[in-house]
Design a protein around this motif. Structure first.
Motif, PDB file in Angstrom:
ATOM      1  N   LYS A 102     -91.082 -64.435 -38.952  1.00 44.04           N
ATOM      2  CA  LYS A 102     -90.045 -64.335 -37.900  1.00 44.04           C
ATOM      3  C   LYS A 102     -90.555 -63.608 -36.584  1.00 44.04           C
ATOM      4  O   LYS A 102     -90.080 -64.040 -35.541  1.00 44.04           O
ATOM      5  N   ARG A 141     -80.383 -59.376 -53.437  1.00 39.28           N
ATOM      6  CA  ARG A 141     -80.158 -58.328 -52.411  1.00 39.28           C
ATOM      7  C   ARG A 141     -79.270 -57.448 -52.987  1.00 39.28           C
ATOM      8  O   ARG A 141     -78.441 -57.525 -53.798  1.00 39.28           O
ATOM      9  N   LEU A 187     -80.872 -71.042 -38.339  1.00 41.18           N
ATOM     10  CA  LEU A 187     -80.858 -70.057 -39.598  1.00 41.18           C
ATOM     11  C   LEU A 187     -81.726 -70.375 -40.776  1.00 41.18           C
ATOM     12  O   LEU A 187     -81.883 -69.349 -41.304  1.00 41.18           O
ATOM     13  N   THR A 236     -76.642 -57.974 -43.925  1.00 35.26           N
ATOM     14  CA  THR A 236     -75.373 -58.439 -43.852  1.00 35.26           C
ATOM     15  C   THR A 236     -74.964 -58.886 -45.100  1.00 35.26           C
ATOM     16  O   THR A 236     -75.722 -59.140 -46.225  1.00 35.26           O
ATOM     17  N   THR A 251     -82.108 -66.845 -35.536  1.00 34.42           N
ATOM     18  CA  THR A 251     -81.849 -65.599 -36.452  1.00 34.42           C
ATOM     19  C   THR A 251     -83.104 -64.962 -36.877  1.00 34.42           C
ATOM     20  O   THR A 251     -83.586 -65.341 -38.116  1.00 34.42           O
ATOM     21  N   ILE A 297     -86.713 -78.527 -42.687  1.00 28.84           N
ATOM     22  CA  ILE A 297     -87.046 -78.271 -41.069  1.00 28.84           C
ATOM     23  C   ILE A 297     -88.521 -78.450 -41.193  1.00 28.84           C
ATOM     24  O   ILE A 297     -88.948 -78.162 -39.952  1.00 28.84           O
ATOM     25  N   PHE A 345     -82.648 -74.826 -50.811  1.00 35.03           N
ATOM     26  CA  PHE A 345     -83.217 -73.791 -51.530  1.00 35.03           C
ATOM     27  C   PHE A 345     -82.509 -72.713 -51.932  1.00 35.03           C
ATOM     28  O   PHE A 345     -82.346 -72.494 -53.067  1.00 35.03           O
ATOM     29  N   THR A 346     -82.054 -71.972 -51.080  1.00 37.53           N
ATOM     30  CA  THR A 346     -81.023 -70.858 -51.616  1.00 37.53           C
ATOM     31  C   THR A 346     -79.641 -71.200 -51.101  1.00 37.53           C
ATOM     32  O   THR A 346     -78.563 -70.377 -51.240  1.00 37.53           O
ATOM     33  N   ASP A 390     -80.015 -78.738 -44.240  1.00 34.58           N
ATOM     34  CA  ASP A 390     -80.576 -77.580 -45.212  1.00 34.58           C
ATOM     35  C   ASP A 390     -81.132 -78.416 -46.471  1.00 34.58           C
ATOM     36  O   ASP A 390     -80.783 -79.477 -46.862  1.00 34.58           O
ATOM     37  N   ASN A 391     -82.000 -77.602 -47.147  1.00 33.05           N
ATOM     38  CA  ASN A 391     -82.880 -78.196 -48.193  1.00 33.05           C
ATOM     39  C   ASN A 391     -82.200 -77.831 -49.408  1.00 33.05           C
ATOM     40  O   ASN A 391     -82.903 -78.028 -50.516  1.00 33.05           O
ATOM     41  N   PHE A 430     -75.635 -68.596 -46.909  1.00 30.52           N
ATOM     42  CA  PHE A 430     -74.479 -67.529 -46.942  1.00 30.52           C
ATOM     43  C   PHE A 430     -73.992 -67.302 -45.335  1.00 30.52           C
ATOM     44  O   PHE A 430     -72.847 -67.745 -45.078  1.00 30.52           O
ATOM     45  N   ILE A 431     -74.826 -66.708 -44.624  1.00 32.57           N
ATOM     46  CA  ILE A 431     -74.138 -66.815 -42.863  1.00 32.57           C
ATOM     47  C   ILE A 431     -73.769 -67.963 -42.437  1.00 32.57           C
ATOM     48  O   ILE A 431     -72.823 -68.269 -41.753  1.00 32.57           O
ATOM     49  N   TYR A 464     -92.436 -63.161 -44.240  1.00 32.59           N
ATOM     50  CA  TYR A 464     -90.965 -63.243 -43.864  1.00 32.59           C
ATOM     51  C   TYR A 464     -91.296 -62.476 -42.333  1.00 32.59           C
ATOM     52  O   TYR A 464     -90.784 -63.110 -41.360  1.00 32.59           O
TER      53      TYR A 464
HETATM   54  N1  LIG Z   1     -78.285 -61.942 -44.448  1.00 34.43           N
HETATM   55  C1  LIG Z   1     -78.937 -61.110 -44.062  1.00 34.43           C
HETATM   56  O1  LIG Z   1     -78.888 -59.957 -44.227  1.00 34.43           O
HETATM   57  C2  LIG Z   1     -80.292 -61.452 -42.930  1.00 34.43           C
HETATM   58  C3  LIG Z   1     -80.740 -60.293 -42.328  1.00 34.43           C
HETATM   59  C4  LIG Z   1     -81.628 -60.705 -41.246  1.00 34.43           C
HETATM   60  C5  LIG Z   1     -81.807 -62.092 -40.978  1.00 34.43           C
HETATM   61  N2  LIG Z   1     -81.130 -62.963 -41.501  1.00 34.43           N
HETATM   62  C6  LIG Z   1     -81.406 -64.403 -41.211  1.00 34.43           C
HETATM   63  O2  LIG Z   1     -80.390 -65.164 -41.292  1.00 34.43           O
HETATM   64  C7  LIG Z   1     -80.537 -66.478 -41.717  1.00 34.43           C
HETATM   65  C8  LIG Z   1     -79.423 -66.640 -42.698  1.00 34.43           C
HETATM   66  O3  LIG Z   1     -79.434 -65.716 -43.824  1.00 34.43           O
HETATM   67  P1  LIG Z   1     -78.599 -66.083 -45.174  1.00 34.43           P
HETATM   68  O4  LIG Z   1     -78.423 -64.543 -45.754  1.00 34.43           O
HETATM   69  O5  LIG Z   1     -77.490 -66.804 -45.018  1.00 34.43           O
HETATM   70  O6  LIG Z   1     -79.855 -66.561 -46.083  1.00 34.43           O
HETATM   71  P2  LIG Z   1     -79.416 -67.791 -47.183  1.00 34.43           P
HETATM   72  O7  LIG Z   1     -80.801 -67.686 -47.996  1.00 34.43           O
HETATM   73  O8  LIG Z   1     -78.044 -67.465 -48.015  1.00 34.43           O
HETATM   74  O9  LIG Z   1     -79.580 -68.793 -46.236  1.00 34.43           O
HETATM   75  C9  LIG Z   1     -80.554 -69.531 -45.877  1.00 34.43           C
HETATM   76  C10 LIG Z   1     -80.367 -71.115 -45.688  1.00 34.43           C
HETATM   77  O10 LIG Z   1     -81.627 -71.948 -45.030  1.00 34.43           O
HETATM   78  C11 LIG Z   1     -81.957 -73.014 -46.150  1.00 34.43           C
HETATM   79  N3  LIG Z   1     -83.284 -73.325 -45.973  1.00 34.43           N
HETATM   80  C12 LIG Z   1     -84.404 -72.503 -46.468  1.00 34.43           C
HETATM   81  N4  LIG Z   1     -85.595 -73.042 -46.093  1.00 34.43           N
HETATM   82  C13 LIG Z   1     -85.336 -74.010 -45.556  1.00 34.43           C
HETATM   83  C14 LIG Z   1     -86.014 -75.272 -45.000  1.00 34.43           C
HETATM   84  N5  LIG Z   1     -87.433 -75.298 -45.205  1.00 34.43           N
HETATM   85  N6  LIG Z   1     -85.333 -76.354 -44.637  1.00 34.43           N
HETATM   86  C15 LIG Z   1     -84.000 -76.397 -44.377  1.00 34.43           C
HETATM   87  N7  LIG Z   1     -83.185 -75.499 -44.930  1.00 34.43           N
HETATM   88  C16 LIG Z   1     -83.971 -74.184 -45.507  1.00 34.43           C
HETATM   89  C17 LIG Z   1     -81.436 -72.546 -47.534  1.00 34.43           C
HETATM   90  O11 LIG Z   1     -81.219 -73.314 -48.451  1.00 34.43           O
HETATM   91  C18 LIG Z   1     -80.144 -71.656 -47.144  1.00 34.43           C
HETATM   92  O12 LIG Z   1     -79.140 -72.582 -47.220  1.00 34.43           O
HETATM   93  C19 LIG Z   1     -81.829 -66.462 -42.196  1.00 34.43           C
HETATM   94  O13 LIG Z   1     -82.621 -66.915 -41.035  1.00 34.43           O
HETATM   95  C20 LIG Z   1     -82.502 -64.780 -42.207  1.00 34.43           C
HETATM   96  O14 LIG Z   1     -83.503 -64.695 -42.043  1.00 34.43           O
HETATM   97  C21 LIG Z   1     -80.186 -62.621 -42.580  1.00 34.43           C
END
Ligand SMILES: NC(=O)c1ccc[n+]([C@@H]2O[C@H](COP(=O)([O-])OP(=O)(O)OC[C@H]3O[C@@H](n4cnc5c(N)ncnc54)[C@H](O)[C@@H]3O)[C@@H](O)[C@H]2O)c1
Ligand SMILES: O=c1ccn([C@@H]2O[C@H](COP(=O)(O)OP(=O)(O)O[C@H]3OC[C@@H](O)[C@H](O)[C@H]3O)[C@@H](O)[C@H]2O)c(=O)[nH]1
Length: 340
Positions: A174, A211, A98, A200, A139, A84, A61-62, A58-59, A37-38, A170
């Motif tokens: 972090k 979420r 991220l 976010t 992040t 990663i 997963f989400t 990216d793997n 997402f971000i 988590y």
């Molecule tokens: N969105 C929020 O509200 C929020 C708040 C605090 C922190 N964050 C941090 O920001 C980052 C992005 O969040 P988001 O909301 O976009 O989440 P998201 O789940 O949409 O994105 C995370 C991405 O990481 C990839 N991923 C997960 N494990 C992996 C691995 N082992 N190897 C390679 N890729 C992997 C997923 O496939 C996904 O594309 C994260 O680190 C999260 O902890 C987000």
């Protein structure tokens, strides 16, 4: 000099491509988790600058390739399926790190994998940063403050985290990632940046991400009850994704390691959020109280003094203005047109 009787060859002529526009790119940027997402919104912004080459790992997963479809095939863009927790060797100048599932439902699904991603994954990215001399931005999250006893949360608050709870994969993950960043910085001189991101929201969140904002919008559009988890008085502060991306870019380009809170200080109870979504999206929908999950933080609101002073950053988009932008995206993806 040729010493063995062979004719000395002139050096090879550089490929004509060397002078082509895209070969003048002067910043190669890795985004881990860039299909999420971000990450995908960050990639959009980075790709706007013609001097950037962007590599996403990216793997899935989400995340999803679909979030990056407009860049696939672009000469300044590369997408690599990679986990990663395995080492990675690429020549880059900056790393936006991220990769990590962010929704509690997903990060609790395979907690051992989540902590490996945070610890081994971050070690791998720091090893890469050390090897190639790249600046790295992590992040991190407001979850490092746990169930905070100080409100709002400034960066110098050490937090109130349960180290053995269901969220620890988590939040403790972090916290270790932040420790690793600072140890590499102190011991090896790596240039680091740490963002502590608060909740976010925005277009491209997975519809069934779990979420709260995505749940409420999807429920309102499907005409299902909005599920407020008890007691409903717990608070969160919601930042629109374009504001978040702007904050991350300023942090990376600025001179401060952080940690720096990046979030919107507007604070809402989950009951208030449900009422706002109901009012804006579907006044006919019901609001239902459901059971909560363990260790849910009772309050969360960033103190953004540091972001304002050091990065000149503050969020621009209010919740009431951001929700309709996300609604539009969810309507398209769910195939629910707006009533005239
Ligand atoms: N969105 C929020 O509200 C929020 C708040 C605090 C922190 N964050 C941090 O920001 C980052 C992005 O969040 P988001 O909301 O976009 O989440 P998201 O789940 O949409 O994105 C995370 C991405 O990481 C990839 N991923 C997960 N494990 C992996 C691995 N082992 N190897 C390679 N890729 C992997 C997923 O496939 C996904 O594309 C994260 O680190 C999260 O902890 C987000
Ligand atoms: O359907 C729902 C989902 C959630 N909630 C409540 O909404 C609040 C927010 O829950 P979310 O699952 O959206 O997210 P959380 O605030 O718990 O964690 C979030 O914040 C920090 C980030 O690092 C995490 O990645 C992010 O998921 C919680 O109090 C939860 O109980 C509901 O009331 N209804």
């Amino acid at each position: 000099m040729a010493t063995n009787g062979e004719t000395k060859k002139p050096p090879p002529t550089p490929s004509p491509l060397r002078n082509a526009k895209f070969f003048q790119a002067n910043m190669r940027i890795l985004v881990t988790g860039g299909a999420g997402f971000i990450g995908s919104h960050l990639v959009d912004k980075l790709m706007e600058n013609e001097k950037n080459e962007v590599i996403v790992v990216d793997n899935y997963f989400t995340g999803s390739k679909d979030n990056l479809r407009k860049w696939i095939g672009h000469p300044r863009f590369e997408l690599v399926r990679h986990d990663i927790t395995e080492p990675l060797l690429v020549e880059v100048d900056q790393i936006y790190h991220l990769a990590c599932p962010a929704s509690p439902i997903f990060y609790k699904h395979n907690p051992v994998k989540t902590i490996k991603t945070n610890v081994i994954g971050t070690l791998n990215m720091l090893g890469l940063a050390k090897r190639v001399g790249a600046r790295i931005l992590l992040t991190s999250t407001s979850e490092v403050y746990g169930d905070p006893l100080v409100h709002p949360q400034p960066e110098n608050y050490w937090g109130n985290v349960n180290p053995i709870g269901v969220r620890s994969c988590y939040d403790e993950g972090k916290r270790v990632a932040e420790t690793l960043m600072f140890d590499y910085h102190r011991q090896h001189g790596i240039e680091i940046r740490i963002a502590r991101i608060f909740n976010t929201y925005g277009p491209r969140m997975n519809i069934d991400d779990g979420r709260v904002v995505s749940n409420f919008i999807a429920q309102a559009l499907r005409g299902e009850p909005l599920t407020v988890q008890a007691p409903g008085t717990q608070t969160r502060s919601f930042c629109y994704v374009s504001d978040m991306v702007d904050g991350l870019l300023r942090l990376m380009e600025g001179q401060h390691t952080g940690p720096i809170n990046i979030g919107n200080p507007g604070e809402f109870t989950m009951q208030e959020l449900a009422e706002t979504v109901k009012e804006l999206i579907n006044p006919d929908v019901e609001i239902k109280m459901v059971e909560n999950t363990p260790d849910d933080p009772r309050q969360r609101k960033p103190d953004i003094t540091k972001a304002k002073e050091l990065l000149g950053w503050e969020p621009k988009i209010k919740l009431r203005d951001g929700l309709p932008l996300m609604e539009e995206d969810f309507r398209l993806r769910l195939g629910v047109p707006k009533k005239k």
